[in-house]
Design an enzyme around this catalytic site. Structure first.
Site, PDB file in Angstrom:
ATOM      1  N   ARG A 158      15.889 130.625  47.768  1.00  0.00           N
ATOM      2  CA  ARG A 158      17.105 131.353  47.419  1.00  0.00           C
ATOM      3  C   ARG A 158      16.781 132.718  46.830  1.00  0.00           C
ATOM      4  O   ARG A 158      17.473 133.711  47.105  1.00  0.00           O
ATOM      5  CB  ARG A 158      17.951 130.525  46.445  1.00  0.00           C
ATOM      6  CG  ARG A 158      19.359 131.059  46.265  1.00  0.00           C
ATOM      7  CD  ARG A 158      20.255 130.086  45.516  1.00  0.00           C
ATOM      8  NE  ARG A 158      19.795 129.862  44.154  1.00  0.00           N
ATOM      9  CZ  ARG A 158      20.392 129.030  43.303  1.00  0.00           C
ATOM     10  NH1 ARG A 158      21.450 128.321  43.692  1.00  0.00           N
ATOM     11  NH2 ARG A 158      19.931 128.873  42.066  1.00  0.00           N
ATOM     12  N   LYS A 165      22.332 135.715  44.385  1.00  0.00           N
ATOM     13  CA  LYS A 165      22.366 135.471  42.936  1.00  0.00           C
ATOM     14  C   LYS A 165      21.936 136.762  42.239  1.00  0.00           C
ATOM     15  O   LYS A 165      20.770 136.961  41.886  1.00  0.00           O
ATOM     16  CB  LYS A 165      21.441 134.304  42.581  1.00  0.00           C
ATOM     17  CG  LYS A 165      21.666 133.735  41.187  1.00  0.00           C
ATOM     18  CD  LYS A 165      20.892 132.434  41.026  1.00  0.00           C
ATOM     19  CE  LYS A 165      21.031 131.859  39.623  1.00  0.00           C
ATOM     20  NZ  LYS A 165      22.403 131.398  39.327  1.00  0.00           N
ATOM     21  N   GLU A 187      34.742 127.905  41.598  1.00  0.00           N
ATOM     22  CA  GLU A 187      33.584 127.492  40.802  1.00  0.00           C
ATOM     23  C   GLU A 187      33.912 127.577  39.324  1.00  0.00           C
ATOM     24  O   GLU A 187      34.984 128.044  38.931  1.00  0.00           O
ATOM     25  CB  GLU A 187      32.400 128.420  41.110  1.00  0.00           C
ATOM     26  CG  GLU A 187      32.703 129.882  40.831  1.00  0.00           C
ATOM     27  CD  GLU A 187      31.591 130.818  41.276  1.00  0.00           C
ATOM     28  OE1 GLU A 187      30.512 130.330  41.656  1.00  0.00           O
ATOM     29  OE2 GLU A 187      31.801 132.042  41.233  1.00  0.00           O
TER      30      GLU A 187
END
Length: 293
Positions: A50, A150, A183
């Site tokens: 990721r 991210k 979320e």
């Protein structure tokens, strides 16, 4: 603690980042949150996937190979004598000027933080559950920056967290721009209804490592799991709701906007999945060893 900074281990009080680093000036960078349990870094390879995917998505060239990054993370833990820890590798665009042009940044900055760590929330909240609100601040739309990245820019999530604090709640739930559940402020969300797990697709939220593990554990345990869009009403009427994340692990939600969820206590499926998750950690099957055995 000693932190890794551009190839050196520096006492945390001596770490210096330039005021002209674009990670500081503009949030131009990426990071990962990783956990080590009992001498094993949990799902390290998935976190590295990721991290490097996030870098490619924003055209940021990490100055370490994947193998070098893995070893830098492990060595930072070793230098500090840690077996159980929270780990945060950060890569910024690097030092530039006051403009946003990334070409002015000669070399990315790499910082690896480590911290002795047990749980994100007090243990009593894992037993009692979180009180939450639905925030008015919406999750970042995927048309602006894919949620799979991210990045260092968490201001939207921070604004939602401030709403929770102002309301006297433990956490906030964010909706996407269409009004579907997205979320928590730093975690993925699951709802349970009649034994079926529901979680939003990752088009509107980060593809969490813990989220993926919970989906696998649910299916192994015989709980049907579906990735689909749903609204606030489905949260209010759910039998159970819980959050998942590297720092939070698995934590139940027992109240949303003053409404009790299910019985108002952590539900059996949430408890079961939390125990199943904990049983996976600190093992060679799911982690990379920090120290040679």
């Amino acid at each position: 603690m000693k932190l890794y900074l551009n190839g050196e281990f520096v006492p945390e009080e001596d770490v210096k980042i330039s005021a002209f680093d674009h990670g500081f000036l503009y949030g131009d960078g990426i990071f990962e949150g990783i956990r080590a349990y009992d001498g094993y870094v949990f799902k390290l390879e998935e976190h590295l996937d990721r991290l490097y995917d996030s870098a490619r998505a924003i055209r940021l060239e990490i100055p370490l190979s994947r193998d070098e990054m893995r070893e830098a993370i492990l060595e930072t833990l070793r230098v500090n004598g840690l077996k159980t820890a929270y780990i945060r590798p950060i890569v910024t665009r690097g030092v530039g000027d006051l403009g946003i042009d990334p070409r002015k940044c000669a070399r990315p900055t790499v910082l690896i933080l480590v911290k002795d760590w047990k749980t994100l929330y007090p243990e009593e909240l894992y037993e009692k559950g979180l009180r939450t609100i639905v925030a008015s601040t919406r999750a970042r739309p995927p048309e602006s920056l894919p949620p799979s990245v991210k990045s260092l820019n968490y201001l939207t999530n921070i604004m939602a967290k401030l709403e929770a604090i102002a309301a006297g709640a433990d956490e906030a739930i964010m909706l996407d721009v269409r009004g579907f559940v997205a979320e928590g402020t730093a975690d993925n969300l699951f709802a349970v209804k009649k034994g079926v797990l529901y979680t939003p697709p990752v088009t509107t939220n980060l593809p969490g490592i813990t989220r993926g593990v919970i989906l696998e554990l649910a299916r192994e345990a015989g709980y049907p799991a579906r990735e689909e869009y749903f609204g606030v009403a489905q949260l209010y009427t759910a039998d159970e709701v819980f959050l998942t994340g590297t720092a939070a692990e698995v934590i139940p939600i027992v109240e949303i906007d003053g409404r009790p969820i299910g019985t108002g206590r952590p539900g059996p499926i949430t408890r079961d999945l939390r125990e199943r998750f904990k049983a996976l950690t600190g093992k060679p099957e799911t982690g990379v060893p920090i120290y040679e055995k």
